[in-house]
Enzyme design. Structure first.
Site, PDB file in Angstrom:
ATOM      1  N   TYR A 139      21.110  14.092  -9.888  1.00 22.16           N
ATOM      2  CA  TYR A 139      21.863  15.132  -9.639  1.00 22.16           C
ATOM      3  C   TYR A 139      21.627  16.294 -10.822  1.00 22.16           C
ATOM      4  O   TYR A 139      21.888  17.461 -10.512  1.00 22.16           O
ATOM      5  CB  TYR A 139      23.471  14.616 -10.075  1.00 22.16           C
ATOM      6  CG  TYR A 139      23.870  13.808  -9.070  1.00 22.16           C
ATOM      7  CD1 TYR A 139      24.510  14.230  -7.726  1.00 22.16           C
ATOM      8  CD2 TYR A 139      23.738  12.228  -9.020  1.00 22.16           C
ATOM      9  CE1 TYR A 139      25.031  13.333  -6.922  1.00 22.16           C
ATOM     10  CE2 TYR A 139      24.353  11.398  -7.894  1.00 22.16           C
ATOM     11  CZ  TYR A 139      24.895  12.120  -6.833  1.00 22.16           C
ATOM     12  OH  TYR A 139      25.309  11.315  -5.930  1.00 22.16           O
ATOM     13  N   ARG A 173      46.308  14.491  -7.532  1.00 22.59           N
ATOM     14  CA  ARG A 173      45.285  15.325  -7.650  1.00 22.59           C
ATOM     15  C   ARG A 173      45.759  16.694  -7.339  1.00 22.59           C
ATOM     16  O   ARG A 173      45.378  17.555  -8.067  1.00 22.59           O
ATOM     17  CB  ARG A 173      44.134  14.881  -6.577  1.00 22.59           C
ATOM     18  CG  ARG A 173      42.907  15.803  -6.952  1.00 22.59           C
ATOM     19  CD  ARG A 173      41.653  15.534  -6.059  1.00 22.59           C
ATOM     20  NE  ARG A 173      42.042  16.106  -4.645  1.00 22.59           N
ATOM     21  CZ  ARG A 173      41.346  16.133  -3.694  1.00 22.59           C
ATOM     22  NH1 ARG A 173      39.985  15.864  -3.952  1.00 22.59           N
ATOM     23  NH2 ARG A 173      41.506  16.845  -2.770  1.00 22.59           N
ATOM     24  N   ARG A 201      35.944   3.009  -5.843  1.00 26.29           N
ATOM     25  CA  ARG A 201      36.715   3.909  -5.570  1.00 26.29           C
ATOM     26  C   ARG A 201      38.277   3.552  -5.237  1.00 26.29           C
ATOM     27  O   ARG A 201      38.760   4.211  -4.449  1.00 26.29           O
ATOM     28  CB  ARG A 201      36.221   4.753  -4.443  1.00 26.29           C
ATOM     29  CG  ARG A 201      34.902   5.631  -4.790  1.00 26.29           C
ATOM     30  CD  ARG A 201      35.129   6.926  -5.427  1.00 26.29           C
ATOM     31  NE  ARG A 201      33.751   7.353  -5.966  1.00 26.29           N
ATOM     32  CZ  ARG A 201      32.704   8.252  -5.200  1.00 26.29           C
ATOM     33  NH1 ARG A 201      33.349   8.820  -4.216  1.00 26.29           N
ATOM     34  NH2 ARG A 201      31.755   8.376  -5.991  1.00 26.29           N
ATOM     35  N   ARG A 258      40.879   9.065  -2.312  1.00 30.16           N
ATOM     36  CA  ARG A 258      41.829  10.087  -1.439  1.00 30.16           C
ATOM     37  C   ARG A 258      42.262   9.304  -0.360  1.00 30.16           C
ATOM     38  O   ARG A 258      43.149   9.752   0.520  1.00 30.16           O
ATOM     39  CB  ARG A 258      40.788  11.361  -1.035  1.00 30.16           C
ATOM     40  CG  ARG A 258      40.389  12.367  -1.897  1.00 30.16           C
ATOM     41  CD  ARG A 258      39.200  12.927  -1.787  1.00 30.16           C
ATOM     42  NE  ARG A 258      38.017  12.103  -1.679  1.00 30.16           N
ATOM     43  CZ  ARG A 258      36.554  12.356  -1.680  1.00 30.16           C
ATOM     44  NH1 ARG A 258      36.528  13.637  -1.044  1.00 30.16           N
ATOM     45  NH2 ARG A 258      35.769  11.465  -1.688  1.00 30.16           N
TER      46      ARG A 258
HETATM   47  O1  CP3 Z   1      35.823   3.580  -8.652  1.00 32.41           O
HETATM   48  C1  CP3 Z   1      36.771   4.302  -9.010  1.00 32.41           C
HETATM   49  O2  CP3 Z   1      38.121   4.411  -8.534  1.00 32.41           O
HETATM   50  C2  CP3 Z   1      36.768   4.933 -10.237  1.00 32.41           C
HETATM   51  C3  CP3 Z   1      36.100   6.309 -10.539  1.00 32.41           C
HETATM   52  C4  CP3 Z   1      35.034   6.666  -9.766  1.00 32.41           C
HETATM   53  C5  CP3 Z   1      34.693   8.158  -9.116  1.00 32.41           C
HETATM   54  N1  CP3 Z   1      33.399   8.159  -8.901  1.00 32.41           N
HETATM   55  C6  CP3 Z   1      35.964   9.060  -8.788  1.00 32.41           C
HETATM   56  C7  CP3 Z   1      35.528   9.996  -7.687  1.00 32.41           C
HETATM   57  C8  CP3 Z   1      33.583   6.254  -9.932  1.00 32.41           C
HETATM   58  C9  CP3 Z   1      33.297   4.836 -10.646  1.00 32.41           C
HETATM   59  C10 CP3 Z   1      32.637   7.197  -9.529  1.00 32.41           C
HETATM   60  C11 CP3 Z   1      31.267   6.994  -9.606  1.00 32.41           C
HETATM   61  C12 CP3 Z   1      30.365   7.796  -8.911  1.00 32.41           C
HETATM   62  N2  CP3 Z   1      30.560   9.363  -8.811  1.00 32.41           N
HETATM   63  C13 CP3 Z   1      29.217   7.606  -8.347  1.00 32.41           C
HETATM   64  C14 CP3 Z   1      28.456   6.403  -8.254  1.00 32.41           C
HETATM   65  C15 CP3 Z   1      29.193   5.313  -7.140  1.00 32.41           C
HETATM   66  C16 CP3 Z   1      28.754   5.733  -6.076  1.00 32.41           C
HETATM   67  O3  CP3 Z   1      29.861   6.145  -5.174  1.00 32.41           O
HETATM   68  O4  CP3 Z   1      27.673   5.633  -5.482  1.00 32.41           O
HETATM   69  C17 CP3 Z   1      28.494   8.684  -7.753  1.00 32.41           C
HETATM   70  C18 CP3 Z   1      27.051   8.703  -7.160  1.00 32.41           C
HETATM   71  C19 CP3 Z   1      29.436   9.958  -8.327  1.00 32.41           C
HETATM   72  C20 CP3 Z   1      29.289  11.330  -8.094  1.00 32.41           C
HETATM   73  C21 CP3 Z   1      30.257  11.865  -7.030  1.00 32.41           C
HETATM   74  N3  CP3 Z   1      31.569  12.142  -7.468  1.00 32.41           N
HETATM   75  C22 CP3 Z   1      30.051  12.428  -5.918  1.00 32.41           C
HETATM   76  C23 CP3 Z   1      28.616  12.368  -5.241  1.00 32.41           C
HETATM   77  C24 CP3 Z   1      31.187  12.851  -5.268  1.00 32.41           C
HETATM   78  C25 CP3 Z   1      31.650  13.467  -4.064  1.00 32.41           C
HETATM   79  C26 CP3 Z   1      31.588  12.521  -2.994  1.00 32.41           C
HETATM   80  C27 CP3 Z   1      33.039  12.123  -2.712  1.00 32.41           C
HETATM   81  O5  CP3 Z   1      33.157  10.928  -2.462  1.00 32.41           O
HETATM   82  O6  CP3 Z   1      33.732  13.235  -2.509  1.00 32.41           O
HETATM   83  C28 CP3 Z   1      32.230  12.613  -6.379  1.00 32.41           C
HETATM   84  C29 CP3 Z   1      33.543  12.770  -6.271  1.00 32.41           C
HETATM   85  C30 CP3 Z   1      34.588  11.759  -6.662  1.00 32.41           C
HETATM   86  N4  CP3 Z   1      34.381  10.792  -7.559  1.00 32.41           N
HETATM   87  C31 CP3 Z   1      35.638  11.660  -6.246  1.00 32.41           C
HETATM   88  C32 CP3 Z   1      36.459  10.313  -6.685  1.00 32.41           C
HETATM   89  C33 CP3 Z   1      37.756   9.618  -6.371  1.00 32.41           C
HETATM   90  C34 CP3 Z   1      36.543  12.310  -4.927  1.00 32.41           C
HETATM   91  C35 CP3 Z   1      36.635  13.434  -5.298  1.00 32.41           C
HETATM   92  C36 CP3 Z   1      38.071  14.155  -4.964  1.00 32.41           C
HETATM   93  O7  CP3 Z   1      39.167  13.509  -5.047  1.00 32.41           O
HETATM   94  O8  CP3 Z   1      38.002  15.137  -4.465  1.00 32.41           O
END
Ligand code: CP3
Length: 348
Positions: A152, A38, A25, A29
């Site tokens: 999911y 964003r 990540r 944010r």
């Molecule tokens: O790592 C990176 O920088 C690459 C991008 C990336 C994102 N999500 C961007 C993201 C990657 C590799 C993921 C993987 C992902 N997404 C996983 C597996 C890894 C882990 O964290 O266990 C999972 C379970 C998801 C599903 C997901 N996406 C959830 C549960 C959420 C909400 C939780 C949260 O952190 O807000 C997301 C949103 C998400 N994916 C964000 C980002 C940068 C935040 C969203 C935002 O900007 O509002």
């Protein structure tokens, strides 16, 4: 030429003086420049499907910190959407999806190779990144592993114990297996297309692997991962695969050998010295500073970063966090972690 990249050298099994580093990540944010882009995109999903802006946020942490790898900006839940599920994100809460709970829901899904129209912008992001990244930076593509994606698709949201997915697995095994198979097909298609667009490494995120016990771990975490990697090695020999069976505990032992992975990512709960002895013996490991250090910083961050580097220094190692960095992290602490890894004081 390509093998000069530090991440590729570590993935090929080389023990380096200083581990290369990137962060789960890393585009996120906690960075003001991410929040600004964003906002420009409108929302998270619009950002994922805007190739120019998704490439921009992928590049932001590379410019700011000079990480050794960039990970494509996208999300594991784009696959369910490409298979036909509804997907949206509730600000401050997380993802929501239409649910698959019966045969009719499954029958409405698209075939695994019908995903590319929706995902074309993601491949565009990869092509832009392959062009624009510094020559020393490795481009990592990714997908969710079938079990994690299925949790999911079945529950329609994140769940603390993956209860709905476990219930479907127990209550309608054929349907559950069919859904897992469909995700597996789509995942192979998706990763292959990312590689064709320029990804040099791919990573499979099995964030909920730890909730699979006994035989279920074998059948629904290990086996799908093994089959996906076997097919990737046929289609794209030479492209390394990183796996992340989060919270697998003792099942980390032998996981890379059993699945054919080139590297296994260690989660926050794994003791690095234990991993050196039991996991790194099979090849490259990635990890695993606790993500909370990016919030708290200070001497504890420095000490723990040095300790992880030291105990994993006798084999191939890529430095990373044990899970994604959180929005409340301080960007200065990321710099402190990088400086600590690279200044090498921990070697002394
Ligand atoms: O790592 C990176 O920088 C690459 C991008 C990336 C994102 N999500 C961007 C993201 C990657 C590799 C993921 C993987 C992902 N997404 C996983 C597996 C890894 C882990 O964290 O266990 C999972 C379970 C998801 C599903 C997901 N996406 C959830 C549960 C959420 C909400 C939780 C949260 O952190 O807000 C997301 C949103 C998400 N994916 C964000 C980002 C940068 C935040 C969203 C935002 O900007 O509002």
């Amino acid at each position: 030429m390509a093998k000069e990249k530090l991440i590729l050298r570590a993935l090929a099994g080389e023990t380096l003086d200083t581990p290369p580093i990137w962060m789960m990540r890393q585009a996120g944010r906690y960075l003001p420049e991410y929040r600004a882009t964003r906002a420009e995109a409108g929302d998270f999903l619009s950002l994922c499907y805007n190739s120019d802006l998704a490439a921009e946020v992928t590049l932001q942490p590379i410019r700011r910190y000079g990480f050794d790898a960039a990970i494509l900006f996208a999300d594991i839940l784009l696959i369910p959407q490409a298979l036909g599920a509804d997907l949206w994100f509730v600000t401050g809460e997380g993802p929501r999806l239409s649910t698959i709970t019966d045969q009719a829901g499954f029958d409405a899904l698209k075939p695994g190779d019908a995903i590319h129209d929706l995902l074309a912008p993601v491949y565009g992001t990869v092509r832009t990144l392959a062009r624009e990244l510094p020559k020393e930076t490795t481009l990592i593509g990714f997908a969710g592993a079938p079990w994690t994606v299925a949790t999911y698709m079945i529950a329609g949201r994140g769940t603390p114990d993956q209860g709905p997915a476990h219930a479907l697995k127990a209550g309608n095994r054929p349907l559950f297996r069919a859904l897992m198979g469909r995700i597996e097909e789509a995942t192979i298609e998706y990763l292959s297309a990312q590689i064709e667009a320029g990804a040099e490494v791919v990573k499979l995120f099995d964030s909920w692997a730890g909730s699979l016990k006994g035989e279920d771990f074998q059948e629904f975490a290990l086996e799908p991962t093994r089959r996906i990697i076997a097919e990737m090695k046929v289609r794209h020999p030479g492209i390394p695969v990183i796996v992340f069976p989060r919270e697998a505990g003792e099942k980390y032992i032998g996981f890379s050998k059993a699945t054919g992975a080139d590297c296994v990512a260690l989660d926050n709960s794994v003791d690095a010295a234990w991993a050196a002895e039991h996991v790194q013996v099979d090849g490259c490991v990635q990890g695993n500073l606790k993500s909370s250090h990016m919030v708290t910083g200070g001497q504890a961050l420095v000490d723990e970063t040095g300790e992880i580097c030291r105990v994993l220094s006798k084999g191939p190692h890529i430095f990373n966090l044990g899970h994604g960095i959180t929005p409340d992290a301080d960007p200065e602490n990321v710099q402190l972690m990088i400086d600590t890894v690279r200044n090498g004081a921990w070697k002394g």
